[in-house]
Motif scaffolding. Structure first.
Motif, PDB file in Angstrom:
ATOM      1  N   GLY A   1       0.789  -1.338   0.046  1.00  0.00           N
ATOM      2  CA  GLY A   1      -0.044   0.098   0.064  1.00  0.00           C
ATOM      3  C   GLY A   1       0.912   1.148   0.148  1.00  0.00           C
ATOM      4  N   CYS A   2       0.154   2.347  -0.067  1.00  0.00           N
ATOM      5  CA  CYS A   2       0.985   3.603  -0.233  1.00  0.00           C
ATOM      6  C   CYS A   2       0.526   4.421   0.991  1.00  0.00           C
ATOM      7  N   ARG A   3       1.227   5.207   1.688  1.00  0.00           N
ATOM      8  CA  ARG A   3       1.341   6.133   2.627  1.00  0.00           C
ATOM      9  C   ARG A   3       1.759   7.514   1.834  1.00  0.00           C
ATOM     10  N   ALA A   4       1.158   8.626   2.345  1.00  0.00           N
ATOM     11  CA  ALA A   4       1.465   9.718   1.964  1.00  0.00           C
ATOM     12  C   ALA A   4       1.619  10.994   3.083  1.00  0.00           C
ATOM     13  N   THR A   5       2.396  11.797   2.729  1.00  0.00           N
ATOM     14  CA  THR A   5       2.263  12.987   3.541  1.00  0.00           C
ATOM     15  C   THR A   5       2.456  14.189   2.836  1.00  0.00           C
ATOM     16  N   ALA A   6       1.768  15.189   3.152  1.00  0.00           N
ATOM     17  CA  ALA A   6       2.067  16.534   2.587  1.00  0.00           C
ATOM     18  C   ALA A   6       2.912  17.351   3.217  1.00  0.00           C
ATOM     19  N   SER A   7       3.914  18.230   2.565  1.00  0.00           N
ATOM     20  CA  SER A   7       4.978  18.942   3.129  1.00  0.00           C
ATOM     21  C   SER A   7       5.131  20.094   2.204  1.00  0.00           C
ATOM     22  N   TRP A   8       5.411  21.299   2.868  1.00  0.00           N
ATOM     23  CA  TRP A   8       5.871  22.458   2.174  1.00  0.00           C
ATOM     24  C   TRP A   8       7.321  22.301   2.014  1.00  0.00           C
TER      25      TRP A   8
ATOM     26  N   SER B   1       6.192  25.413  -2.326  1.00  0.00           N
ATOM     27  CA  SER B   1       5.496  24.321  -3.096  1.00  0.00           C
ATOM     28  C   SER B   1       4.882  23.199  -2.274  1.00  0.00           C
ATOM     29  N   LEU B   2       3.884  22.904  -2.587  1.00  0.00           N
ATOM     30  CA  LEU B   2       3.383  21.599  -1.606  1.00  0.00           C
ATOM     31  C   LEU B   2       3.701  20.288  -2.409  1.00  0.00           C
ATOM     32  N   THR B   3       4.344  19.503  -1.409  1.00  0.00           N
ATOM     33  CA  THR B   3       4.863  18.138  -2.012  1.00  0.00           C
ATOM     34  C   THR B   3       4.176  16.945  -1.326  1.00  0.00           C
ATOM     35  N   LEU B   4       3.947  16.237  -2.064  1.00  0.00           N
ATOM     36  CA  LEU B   4       3.409  15.094  -1.563  1.00  0.00           C
ATOM     37  C   LEU B   4       4.432  13.819  -1.603  1.00  0.00           C
ATOM     38  N   THR B   5       4.736  13.308  -0.586  1.00  0.00           N
ATOM     39  CA  THR B   5       5.556  12.130  -0.452  1.00  0.00           C
ATOM     40  C   THR B   5       4.778  10.927  -0.048  1.00  0.00           C
ATOM     41  N   CYS B   6       4.930  10.159  -1.189  1.00  0.00           N
ATOM     42  CA  CYS B   6       4.284   8.636  -1.022  1.00  0.00           C
ATOM     43  C   CYS B   6       5.386   7.643  -0.626  1.00  0.00           C
ATOM     44  N   VAL B   7       5.006   6.854   0.116  1.00  0.00           N
ATOM     45  CA  VAL B   7       5.875   5.974   0.534  1.00  0.00           C
ATOM     46  C   VAL B   7       5.315   4.448   0.177  1.00  0.00           C
ATOM     47  N   LEU B   8       5.734   3.639  -0.793  1.00  0.00           N
ATOM     48  CA  LEU B   8       5.167   2.453  -1.049  1.00  0.00           C
ATOM     49  C   LEU B   8       5.488   1.458  -0.275  1.00  0.00           C
ATOM     50  N   ASP B   9       4.947   0.748   0.528  1.00  0.00           N
ATOM     51  CA  ASP B   9       5.215  -0.088   1.502  1.00  0.00           C
ATOM     52  C   ASP B   9       4.704  -1.553   1.054  1.00  0.00           C
ATOM     53  N   ASN B  10       5.972  -2.451   0.980  1.00  0.00           N
ATOM     54  CA  ASN B  10       5.643  -3.714   0.337  1.00  0.00           C
ATOM     55  C   ASN B  10       5.816  -4.709   1.860  1.00  0.00           C
ATOM     56  N   SER B  11       4.816  -5.028   2.017  1.00  0.00           N
ATOM     57  CA  SER B  11       4.759  -5.800   3.295  1.00  0.00           C
ATOM     58  C   SER B  11       4.462  -7.440   2.942  1.00  0.00           C
TER      59      SER B  11
END
Lengths: 705, 654
Positions: free
Chosen positions: A453-460, A468-478
């Motif tokens: 699944g993917c998690r995401a955090t937004a940050s400036w 700018s607003l950046t979305l950091t997605c983290v793909l998690d392979n469990s």
């Protein structure tokens, strides 16, 4: 076949520009190079001393051939003092032995001088005695249609062929003796007849511009000019190849090359096992033309198209002819391979190749710019030292065996590699299928439990003086499977409620991140820009999916194939929403103007929200978050715990600690207030069901000044 | 001969005089022009232009013509032709004026001569006709018939006796030349009377022009590029020769003879006179008068020593008469004449523009004049000598022939005539001759060459087809494609000769081996009758002589006989008897030896019967008609017939 590049060494420059006649290069007396460029001059270049020794000036094109031969004939062998003599020799008319109209080509065979001329729609071969230049004989052939497309005046190839039975074995293992090509007796007899063989006659071969390959045996007297074959395009080159290394040094194959690239190999074919007639085999093939000039050595044909110098491996053995002629044609096409390039351009004339002591093949070429070049071919690993080192049959047997073993090893290795790569592909396909099943099976059970699944955090972040607003997605392979090469993480970001675009579709941005393997338990973090400050239309949904291209499975070779439409598997992961609250830039309450710090925003908001939910016993009755909305307007969020019976009288009666939380959003921007309201609502709605809390909102909007 | 020689001399003198006059004219006109500074009229300018061209040509022609290259001559001719044409067009650009006609027709004549010299007959013909029509329009006659004889008849009639008469006649001469060159003898026949009168008019008025020269101004005369009188004389004799050849080939020999004999006294170059004698001889030969024919041929030779054809024809007559010694003599002479470097006889000035060879192009004449090549003559000579007990001489000729075939000297070779036999055939003949001359080692060497060259080309299986009806054609075809049978027979014959050599050297073991090799090779040949499967030809299958089958059977018979004789010498009588008995059918000469073996085996009665049978046998064909290498060997062990007869008598004393 060839490894490495050709070494080209320029020996001399003659500085002539394009002439209407094709230049002509001839090696005379072993070391001297005779050069005729279609002008009035004939250059003689001594390869021994690397300098131009004699330049002959002659009066006109027609006479050139006669003049040069006269000069060389008079001189006999290269005069010893010629090198010390004048650098320029003027040939005057006193050297003229005979004048003939329309002479195209000239050849000296023993004591006979031959000229080929075109006169009144016929080709004429004239034989002169080279001592007194008396016309001995003249034979004519009606001229055919000349297919001259290039328009250059070409010198028709005129060569002399002998049977090796008629000549003493030459000292050097070369197929050329006294300027004559030496053919194996059986081929010679087949082609030119028993009479010529019995008379031990040299045979003059002549490739006419109308495409016919003619021959004239000089003996017995009275032989006629006959046509051997027709190439149906101007003949550019005639030579002999396939020299056997059994000491006799005779060629087993006649090679003729046409202007448009037709190659004809003439060989004696062995008959079938039970008395099938032996015959002469004419193998025809085509190489990419146009052919400007050519030459052969023992087993290769070198030719220049003007833009490149190419080498063609000639088949060593003539195809055995058992069946009908249909089968023969099949063999024919397999017999001629495709030529390989030597990467030497603008060669207009070639002299026959020689082998250096190191076994390198050396060609002498004349470039279009008038440079005399020595072209040294890279040593072919297959035949180093061949055929100058005739070895004993035993030694040859061992060598053959070794090379055969080498061949088998190579083939086995290639097969192994192929099997291995196929196994690899199958294993990868298995992984892909596992992942596919895993992800599609989970759709029913709910998104959260997906092992991938993917998690995401937004940050400036501040990029190029702009926030700018950046979305950091983290793909998690469990999952227990490896996401291998070929997988791509795709994120489609689209505003939830933006202004409709022109096409009626909401504007969305797609991002894909191919990655190289993600093992179980590993994560992949990718960042994608959502919006610059002030331009966002929040909230934004980011739909994550994993896709796999089948082309990736097959490797680069297959992927490069034209017309291949690679199939693609696309598996949806989860959908994330980035709302106003995520995009809120929190400033500390004390210092209202602190620049936004990434990471702090979410933490503060998380704390804020959590405190309202379960921190009631802490006694914190008030929590305030100051921040700025994406457009920079200051925002104040206030959460206040209130015990208000009016809020929920029914519950208040039943429960001992009825709690209500009042969230106040204050901003000068209406958009910010609305957005935050929506964001807070979406977060509260879910816990409300479970935690039975109460929330009250008061929205205070203050107009920004 | 003497008459023609006398006629010849003034001929050349006249040519020189003419040239001189021409030069004088042009000089005169030049000087006059310079002196008076007066612009020439168009008319004079044209005449000057024409005369300059003519003089230029004559200078070029008069220069050393012999050393000059043919090509250069041709280029020069082309240039002159186009110049005359340009001038002609200029003159014809204006309407015909009576004053100009003579000039115009001379220029047309010059242009026409150049065209004919280049063999452009059609162009020349249309040029002549158009020019004549144009002139005749002035006289108001017309329209003219398109049929050439009628056209020229009316043309001659309409000019009548005017000054133009001569000019039109000149043009008619050119037309005559065209007809002759294109072998339209029929047309010439139709106009016979007119042409005769033209001939008489033009050749009688020899000095007319010179006489008239002082009267008219010299610069007013346009010069011809070729002397017209010379032309008409040439035309006259060439017509006789061409007609004679035509009639001869049509079988009208006596008719041809009369024409030719009258032509032989005409003034003409020697070559042409000798042709008339030669053709007369041929007529007489056809009329079965060989001795008179020989006489004519001798006259032809006396007139022109280069007339090799006369020698050749004499040789044929001797052959026909069976006079072998004379035939050999003639062959020898013919060969040495052919080997002489062709002496280039200086042709009279003005004639080589239109050489007689251009006018004599008829097929029948060239076939009558054809002579085989020197090599072919040498071969006939060698073969004749070998066949007629002059072996040593024959061997020398054969060796000369082989040397010539191996040399690069292409002298005396021309493609015409019958081709030489194939080289292996010649080698075998020479080998047989050498063996006859008791030079077995040389013979073996020659045979070795044939074997090594041919053996690897032999096909594994040979099928001999039954000869078709059109025998000659298929034979010719077979010679073109080197057929397997022919090659196999060569190798077989070479082995046979080698066997004979070993026999000659009394090396019986080797002889047996070689004869066996020969026989083994020959049994590879299968014979195919129409509609049957190929089979091994049986010994009794006799067939037409000269065919491959006949040669094959002969070779088999000879090789078996040879082996049998060799076995006899080593006292292997059983084997000898088997071989000899087998060979008898193909080669009856083996009968004597067969009898000998029977005698030695003690079967004396059988032996006697065998001998008697052999003596009484008359061969199907003469041995002489067989190839020389297929004849019975003369050099091996021989049986003396008288000795055999003595034995018979002893056995059965009456």
């Amino acid at each position: 076949v060839m490894e490495g590049r050709c070494a080209v060494e320029t020996w001399a420059e003659f500085g002539f520009s394009g002439t209407p006649c094709a230049p002509w290069l001839q090696v005379a007396f072993g070391t001297d190079v005779l050069l005729f460029a279609g002008t009035d001059e004939v250059f003689v270049f001594s390869s021994h001393e690397r300098k131009l020794t004699v330049t002959s000036i002659v009066s006109s094109y027609e006479c050139v051939f006669s003049y040069v031969t006269i000069h060389l004939c008079r001189a006999g062998s290269p005069p010893a003092d010629a090198h010390r003599g004048p650098a320029e020799l003027k040939l005057t008319s006193e050297f003229l032995a005979f004048a003939e109209e329309g002479v195209l080509s000239l050849l000296l065979v023993g004591s006979v001088l031959l000229t080929l001329s075109q006169r009144r729609s016929s080709w004429t071969l004239t034989l002169y005695g080279s001592s007194d230049y008396e016309v001995l004989r003249s034979v004519s052939l009606a001229s055919g249609v000349v297919h001259n497309e290039t328009g250059t005046r070409r010198r028709p190839p005129l060569t002399c062929v002998r049977s090796s039975a008629a000549t003493p074995p030459p000292s050097a293992s070369s197929s050329v003796s006294d300027g004559c090509l030496c053919l194996e007796p059986i081929l010679f007899k087949r082609l030119f007849g028993i009479d010529a063989a019995l008379a031990k006659s040299p045979v003059v071969l002549c490739g006419l511009p109308d495409g016919r390959l003619c021959f004239l045996p000089l003996r017995p007297p009275g032989s006629r000019l006959a046509v051997l074959h027709s190439l149906e395009q101007p003949v550019v080159f005639v030579g002999a190849s396939g020299v056997t290394d059994n000491g006799r040094g005779h060629a087993r194959c006649l090679v003729a090359v046409g202007e448009q690239g037709k190659v004809v190999l003439i060989q004696a074919e062995k008959g079938g096992a039970e008395g099938g007639a032996d015959r002469t085999g004419f193998t025809e093939g085509c190489v990419p033309g146009p052919v400007a000039c050519g030459c052969v050595d023992e087993k290769r044909l070198y030719y220049s198209t003007g833009s490149d110098l190419l080498v063609l491996d000639l088949p060593e053995e003539s195809p055995e002819r058992d069946g009908p002629s249909v089968e023969k044609s099949r063999v024919t096409h397999a017999a001629l391979q495709s030529p390989s390039s030597l990467n030497v351009c603008r060669v207009l004339a070639l002299a026959p190749p020689t082998r250096s002591t190191a076994g390198e093949v050396e060609l002498l070429g004349l470039s279009a710019r008038g440079q005399l070049q020595r072209i040294t071919l890279p040593v072919d690993r297959g035949d180093a030292g061949w055929p100058n080192a005739p070895s004993t049959p035993g030694g040859r047997g061992v060598r053959d065996l070794l090379s055969a073993i080498g061949d088998v090893c190579e083939r086995a290795a290639a097969l192994k590699a192929a099997v291995k790569s196929k196994n690899q592909i199958l294993r990868r396909l298995n992984q892909v299928l596992n992942i596919c099943f895993l992800l599609t099976a989970d759709t029913n059970t709910g998104e959260r439990d997906k092992p991938i699944g993917c998690r995401a955090t937004a940050s400036w972040s501040r990029l190029l003086e702009e926030d700018s607003l950046t979305l950091t997605c983290v793909l998690d392979n469990s999952s227990p499977y490896v996401l291998e090469r070929g997988w791509t993480l795709s994120v489609a970001a689209s505003p939830l409620s933006g202004p409709p675009a022109a096409g009626g579709q909401s504007p969305s941005a797609h991002f894909s991140f191919p990655f190289h393997g993600l093992h179980p338990g590993e994560t992949l973090e990718v960042s994608l820009p959502l919006a610059a400050a002030g331009q966002s239309s929040l909230p934004v949904t980011a739909s994550c999916s994993l896709s796999f291209s089948l082309a990736g499975l097959l490797g680069e070779e297959a992927a490069a194939l034209p017309g291949l439409q690679p199939g693609c598997v696309s598996l949806p992961l989860n959908t994330l929403t980035v709302d106003w609250l995520h995009a809120l830039r929190v400033t500390s309450p004390a210092h209202g103007k602190t620049p936004p710090q990434s990471g702090n925003t979410s933490d503060a908001i998380q704390a804020f929200l959590r405190s309202r939910r379960m921190g009631c016993d802490v006694g914190l009755s008030l929590s305030v978050v100051h921040g700025r909305d994406p457009s920079g307007h200051p925002v104040k969020l206030t959460a206040k715990e209130v015990k208000d019976r009016t809020l929920n009288p029914r519950r208040f009666e039943e429960e001992t600690t009825p709690t209500a939380v009042e969230v106040q959003v204050e901003s000068s921007s209406v958009a910010a207030v609305c957005g935050l309201h929506h964001a807070v609502l979406t977060r509260i709605q879910v816990p409300e069901v479970t935690e039975s809390g109460a929330l009250s909102f008061s929205m205070v909007s203050r107009e920004a000044r | 001969m003497f008459t023609s020689g006398l006629l010849w001399l003034p001929y050349t003198k006249r040519g020189k005089v003419q040239t001189k006059i021409a030069r004088r004219f042009s000089q005169n006109s030049d000087s006059r022009c310079n002196k008076m500074h007066q612009p020439l009229s168009l008319f004079h300018k044209w005449i000057q232009e024409n005369n300059e061209l003519v003089n230029k040509w004559k200078e070029q022609e008069g220069g050393d013509t012999l050393t000059r290259d043919q090509n250069q001559n041709h280029t020069c001719l082309v240039w002159h032709s186009s110049e005359f044409h340009k001038l002609c067009r200029k003159i014809q650009g204006i309407a015909p004026i009576a004053d100009h006609t003579q000039l115009e027709l001379t220029v047309v004549y010059n242009a026409g001569v150049c065209l004919i010299a280049q063999s452009q007959f059609l162009e020349a013909e249309s040029l002549l006709t158009k020019a004549t029509e144009r002139i005749l329009q002035m006289t108001g006659d017309g329209p003219f018939a398109s049929d050439p004889p009628v056209f020229w008849k009316t043309a001659l009639k309409s000019v009548g006796n005017t000054a133009l008469n001569r000019c039109v006649m000149h043009l008619l001469c050119l037309q005559w030349a065209i007809w002759l060159a294109t072998c339209k003898l029929q047309t010439i026949q139709e106009l016979q009377n007119e042409l005769l009168s033209v001939f008489e008019t033009l050749s009688s008025g020899v000095w007319d022009e010179e006489g008239s020269a002082p009267r008219t101004k010299s610069s007013d005369i346009a010069l011809p590029v070729m002397d017209q009188r010379r032309l008409i004389e040439l035309l006259q004799i060439c017509t006789f020769i061409a007609q004679g050849a035509e009639r001869l080939s049509e079988g009208r020999s006596s008719e041809a003879l009369s024409g030719l004999q009258s032509a032989s006294s005409l003034p003409a170059p020697r070559t042409l006179i000798s042709y008339t004698h030669l053709l007369s001889g041929s007529c007489l030969a056809h009329m079965s008068r060989p001795q008179m024919a020989l006489q004519c041929y001798r006259m032809a030779l006396e007139t022109d020593s280069q007339c090799v054809c006369a020698l050749y024809q004499s040789m044929l007559i001797y052959r026909q008469l069976g006079n072998t010694q004379a035939e050999i003599q003639a062959l020898r002479l013919l060969h040495s004449t052919l080997m002489l470097p062709a002496a280039k006889e200086p042709s009279p000035a003005g004639v080589h523009l239109l050489p007689s060879s251009l006018l004599l192009q008829s097929q029948s004449l060239s076939s009558l004049l054809s002579v085989p090549s020197a090599l072919s003559v040498l071969h006939s000579l060698a073969l004749k000598c070998v066949l007629h007990e002059r072996v040593a001489e024959g061997v020398e000729y054969y060796l000369d022939l082989l040397a010539a075939l191996h040399s690069e000297d292409q002298h005396g070779v021309h493609a015409a005539g019958p081709p030489l036999p194939k080289l292996p055939e010649l080698y075998l003949q020479a080998g047989a001759a050498l063996l006859m001359a008791r030079r077995p080692a040389d013979c073996m060497a020659l045979c070795d060459e044939v074997i090594t060259t041919t053996l690897e080309l032999l096909p594994g299986k040979v099928v001999l087809k039954e000869p078709e009806e059109c025998e000659a054609e298929t034979r010719a075809l077979c010679e073109e494609v080197e057929d397997g049978v022919g090659m196999l027979l060569w190798v077989g014959a070479a082995y046979l000769l080698q066997g004979h050599c070993h026999t000659h050297l009394r090396d019986w073991k080797q002889a047996v081996t070689t004869y066996t090799r020969c026989f083994n090779l020959l049994v590879k040949v299968r014979f195919k009758k129409r509609g049957c499967q190929p089979q091994i030809p049986s010994a009794d299958m006799m067939s037409m002589q000269g065919t491959d089958l006949c040669i094959l059977q002969r070779l088999k018979g000879l090789s078996l006989a040879g082996r049998g004789i060799s076995f006899t010498q080593t006292d292997q009588l059983r084997e000898a008897l088997r071989d000899l008995q087998l060979s008898i059918q193909a080669f009856p000469g083996a009968g004597l030896w067969c009898g000998e073996v029977l005698w030695r085996l003690g079967r004396k009665q059988e032996a006697v019967a065998c001998w008697e049978r052999t003596w009484s046998f008359t061969p199907h064909f003469s041995e002489l008609s067989l190839a020389v290498y297929l004849q019975e060997p003369q050099s091996g062990p021989l049986l003396d017939s008288t000795e055999l007869r003595r034995r018979i008598e002893e056995l059965s004393p009456i």
